[in-house]
Write an enzyme that holds these catalytic residues in place. Structure first.
Site, PDB file in Angstrom:
ATOM      1  N   ARG A  59      21.896   0.919 -41.550  1.00  0.00           N
ATOM      2  CA  ARG A  59      23.332   1.009 -41.847  1.00  0.00           C
ATOM      3  C   ARG A  59      23.994  -0.348 -41.734  1.00  0.00           C
ATOM      4  NH1 ARG A  59      26.519   2.230 -38.164  1.00  0.00           N
ATOM      5  NH2 ARG A  59      25.273   3.858 -37.190  1.00  0.00           N
ATOM      6  N   TYR A 112      41.974   1.663 -61.592  1.00  0.00           N
ATOM      7  CA  TYR A 112      41.026   2.773 -61.697  1.00  0.00           C
ATOM      8  C   TYR A 112      41.623   4.011 -60.999  1.00  0.00           C
ATOM      9  CZ  TYR A 112      36.642   5.304 -61.050  1.00  0.00           C
ATOM     10  OH  TYR A 112      35.665   6.256 -61.057  1.00  0.00           O
ATOM     11  N   ASP A 184      39.427  -6.349 -58.660  1.00  0.00           N
ATOM     12  CA  ASP A 184      38.329  -5.459 -59.061  1.00  0.00           C
ATOM     13  C   ASP A 184      37.848  -5.960 -60.422  1.00  0.00           C
ATOM     14  OD1 ASP A 184      36.790  -3.419 -60.191  1.00  0.00           O
ATOM     15  OD2 ASP A 184      37.964  -1.814 -59.267  1.00  0.00           O
ATOM     16  N   LYS A 209      28.492   0.417 -62.872  1.00  0.00           N
ATOM     17  CA  LYS A 209      28.845   0.279 -64.283  1.00  0.00           C
ATOM     18  C   LYS A 209      27.969  -0.770 -64.959  1.00  0.00           C
ATOM     19  CE  LYS A 209      31.986   3.287 -63.188  1.00  0.00           C
ATOM     20  NZ  LYS A 209      33.324   2.892 -62.753  1.00  0.00           N
TER      21      LYS A 209
HETATM   22  C1  LIG Z   1      34.072   3.148 -61.701  1.00  0.00           C
HETATM   23  C2  LIG Z   1      35.063   2.202 -61.153  1.00  0.00           C
HETATM   24  C3  LIG Z   1      35.331   2.144 -59.785  1.00  0.00           C
HETATM   25  C4  LIG Z   1      34.656   3.070 -58.803  1.00  0.00           C
HETATM   26  O1  LIG Z   1      33.291   2.837 -58.751  1.00  0.00           O
HETATM   27  P1  LIG Z   1      32.236   3.970 -58.254  1.00  0.00           P
HETATM   28  O2  LIG Z   1      30.952   3.233 -58.226  1.00  0.00           O
HETATM   29  O3  LIG Z   1      32.287   5.073 -59.265  1.00  0.00           O
HETATM   30  O4  LIG Z   1      32.712   4.418 -56.920  1.00  0.00           O
HETATM   31  C5  LIG Z   1      36.243   1.228 -59.329  1.00  0.00           C
HETATM   32  N1  LIG Z   1      36.889   0.399 -60.166  1.00  0.00           N
HETATM   33  C6  LIG Z   1      36.677   0.417 -61.502  1.00  0.00           C
HETATM   34  C7  LIG Z   1      37.406  -0.512 -62.380  1.00  0.00           C
HETATM   35  C8  LIG Z   1      35.753   1.324 -62.040  1.00  0.00           C
HETATM   36  O5  LIG Z   1      35.541   1.349 -63.362  1.00  0.00           O
END
Ligand SMILES: *Cc1c(COP(=O)(O)O)cnc(C)c1O
Length: 396
Positions: A59, A112, A184, A209
């Site tokens: 962890r 998001y 982000d 992604k």
């Molecule tokens: C998908 C996404 C997230 C969240 O990511 P997860 O891996 O699904 O938790 C956060 N920010 C953006 C811009 C995203 O496209």
């Protein structure tokens, strides 16, 4: 029972090691061990105090997460970044690791969906005040700052209308106000934009992604420029238990080998598909930052060095849900799935997925009708994509 049998049964529980050979594996090993044995108490002290390198408990860190983090660090001009169990874990650890009751966080108004939910519903329960403003408008962002604002959280490209934030203005604003700027970078990726190199304090990814790229892992990443901030995020994430699985880190690392190739091909496809869609009679408008008719085209060109990304949105003339559904039904080879960044093209309908929580008026204010689609363009042959979208549009 013979002695031989008894011995084998009795020693089965002992972990065995293979003899060391003169050759080595070419592929990164997967290390599933949750615990790590240290040779002595002295050594364990040294591990905890930083005098010796070694793992203790998964962890708190493990080899596959670390290998993956170092690779993403290299892409993002970061040091000591952390891989977590999801993109939302990275967003949450950043905010909750650094902010306290009484602080205020300002978010972009098209973050998001789950980040918006965190802003609108969850943070208030912990005494953290939140508000959102339009990140394409630095005057609006400035007006939304408060004396107790401690962090700004934005995405350089918004979902699903692909508006481009005034990143240079926001970097300057955060610096002037002494506020932590967290970006982000999931949509843009470090190919197009590197937040830390451009003056932001923190970079966040949903590794799920484009970076991992195959829709078979859920992972996140966060890196802070300041070591003390990174330490606070790390400690919070480890305490709360946002640990990534070694197997998933391994898959994501394998995905990264082809990330630049995938990104280049997907973005070339996106540019061509956007132009093709714009010529289709049933399509009312196309949103792609690489097109001259996009409202933020000049800003995107200046920020992203010609990398306009793999995301394209478009709207049908016929803006009722039934028409949109006929497009979905007419293109069965385009997965109708609310994700992005897969090797294959996926189609999403914000009104029924990411933005279903808004009222129709709320969606209209963002320019999202029931005829609005967002496309995450993949690496397929372009003619295949034109045939699929052509069949979908013929069905409308
Ligand atoms: C998908 C996404 C997230 C969240 O990511 P997860 O891996 O699904 O938790 C956060 N920010 C953006 C811009 C995203 O496209």
């Amino acid at each position: 029972m013979s002695d031989g049998q008894r011995n084998r049964l009795e020693t089965l529980v002992r972990r065995a090691e293979l003899r060391a050979g003169v050759s080595r594996p070419v592929v990164t090993p997967i290390q599933p061990s949750v615990v790590y044995a240290s040779p002595s108490i002295q050594t364990l002290h040294a591990q905890y105090e930083g005098g010796a390198q070694g793992y203790t408990y998964a962890r708190e860190g493990h080899p596959n997460a670390e290998l993956l983090a170092r690779k993403i660090d290299g892409l993002e001009a970061a040091e000591g970044g952390l891989v977590l169990g999801s993109g939302m874990a990275a967003v949450s650890a950043t905010i909750l690791g650094l902010l306290s009751a009484g602080d205020h966080i300002l978010g972009g108004n098209q973050l998001y969906g789950r980040s918006l939910r965190l802003m609108h519903q969850d943070l208030a329960r912990f005494g953290i005040a939140t508000s959102v403003a339009d990140p394409t408008d630095v005057v609006a962002m400035r007006a939304a700052l408060r004396p107790e604002t401690k962090m700004i959280l934005v995405e350089a490209v918004s979902n699903p209308t692909l508006r481009v934030a005034d990143m240079a203005g926001i970097v300057a604003l955060a610096e002037e106000a002494g506020v932590i700027l967290a970006v982000d970078n999931t949509f843009t990726t470090p190919v197009a934009y590197r937040p830390l190199a451009e003056g932001a304090d923190i970079v966040i990814h949903s590794v799920t992604k484009l970076l991992a790229g195959h829709s078979d892992v859920t992972l996140g990443y966060v890196a802070a420029r300041e070591a003390a901030q990174m330490r606070a995020i790390y400690d919070f994430a480890v305490t709360i238990g946002m640990t990534p699985a070694p197997q998933e880190c391994w898959l994501a690392e394998r995905g990264l080998y082809t990330f630049p190739l995938r990104f280049a091909q997907a973005q070339a496809n996106a540019a061509a598909l956007a132009d093709w869609l714009a010529d289709q009679p049933k399509v009312a408008r196309v949103l792609y930052p690489g097109r001259a008719d996009h409202p933020d085209h000049a800003r995107a060109a200046a920020l992203f060095g010609g990398n306009f990304g793999n995301m394209v949105s478009f709207e049908l003339h016929d803006t009722n849900e039934a028409a949109a559904d006929r497009l979905v039904q007419g293109a069965p080879d385009l997965p109708f799935a609310p994700t992005l960044g897969d090797v294959g093209t996926t189609l999403s309908h914000p009104a029924s997925s990411s933005h279903r929580g808004l009222t129709p008026e709320g969606r209209a204010a963002l320019g999202i009708s029931d005829g609005f689609f967002r496309v995450s363009v993949g690496i397929e042959d372009l003619n295949l994509l034109k045939a699929d979208f052509g069949a979908g549009l013929d069905n409308v």
